[in-house]
Enzyme design. Structure first.
Site: not given
Ligand code: SAH
Length: 224
Positions: A72
């Protein structure tokens, strides 16, 4: 110049970029929680992106982390973390570990962080990065975060870093009395950053502006 010196210079440059990121993109846009700002000054964001992107790690935008996911934008991390109002005593559930950067910021500010990532490769890499940086109060597991982590519930705080159509009911059930949850809710293209609080058993929700996250996938979210 020997190798150690060269690395030292690199870290110094990143530290300066990090100071500037916090001053301009986070504090400069109204995030006032000093603990959050201090945590973001400490966490080496470049370590959470691949080496080729180190030079962009402190820029004002999300970045790719592989598997079509993103780390993010720094401002969004600051905003979501400050909405949680962490004091250091909380047990936090994070959904969407991704790179692990937000996880590290939470680990700086809470007692313990349980984080769930759907994609095993990202979970593995985040675990390795956090371990290398010495975070010992983080637990990561692979699965559908919309189901929560029943064995560890209730949680004082819940942070969802992917956007879903609604608040998944299991997460509401696992939010402690007096607890706060921050979650992007809306369509696949645009969401409202939503604060959910449980006050004397009652659920209250408040919008905190528009945002755009990758999709929350699985049961209680968008179809894979
Ligand atoms: N906070 C993270 C943002 C990652 S983007 C950072 O700082 O890097 C969002 C993430 O959510 C992705 O890696 C995606 O694979 C995950 N995601 C999507 N749906 C999900 C679910 N149902 N359960 C767990 N993770 C999920």
């Amino acid at each position: 110049m020997d190798r150690r010196r060269a690395e030292g210079d690199g870290e110094g440059r990143f530290a300066r970029e990090r100071e500037r990121m916090v001053a301009e993109q986070v504090a400069g846009r109204g995030i006032a929680d000093e603990r959050v700002l201090a945590a973001m000054r400490r966490v080496p964001r470049h370590r959470f992106v691949q080496e080729g992107l180190h030079g962009f790690a402190y820029g004002d935008r999300p970045l790719p982390i592989g598997e079509e996911q993103t780390i993010s934008q720094p401002y969004m991390v600051g905003l979501m973390t400050s909405l949680l109002e962490l004091t250091g005593r909380e047990k936090v559930l994070e959904i969407g570990t991704g790179s692990g950067y937000q996880t590290a910021v939470l680990a700086e500010l809470a007692r313990r962080v349980c984080s769930i990532e759907r994609l095993p490769r990202l979970a593995e890499r985040a675990r390795a990065t956090l371990e290398a940086l010495g975070y010992a109060n983080v637990w990561i597991r692979v699965g559908n975060g919309a189901l929560g982590w029943p064995d560890e519930a209730p949680f004082d705080r819940i942070l969802v870093t992917a956007g879903g159509p609604d608040v998944p009911p299991p997460l509401l059930q696992q939010l402690a009395e007096g607890g706060r949850m921050v979650i992007p809710v809306g369509t696949a293209d645009s969401q409202v950053l939503t604060l959910v609080e449980r006050v004397r058993g009652e659920i209250r929700t408040r919008p905190h502006g528009e945002c755009k996250f990758v999709r929350l996938v699985g049961k209680y979210a968008w179809e894979g």
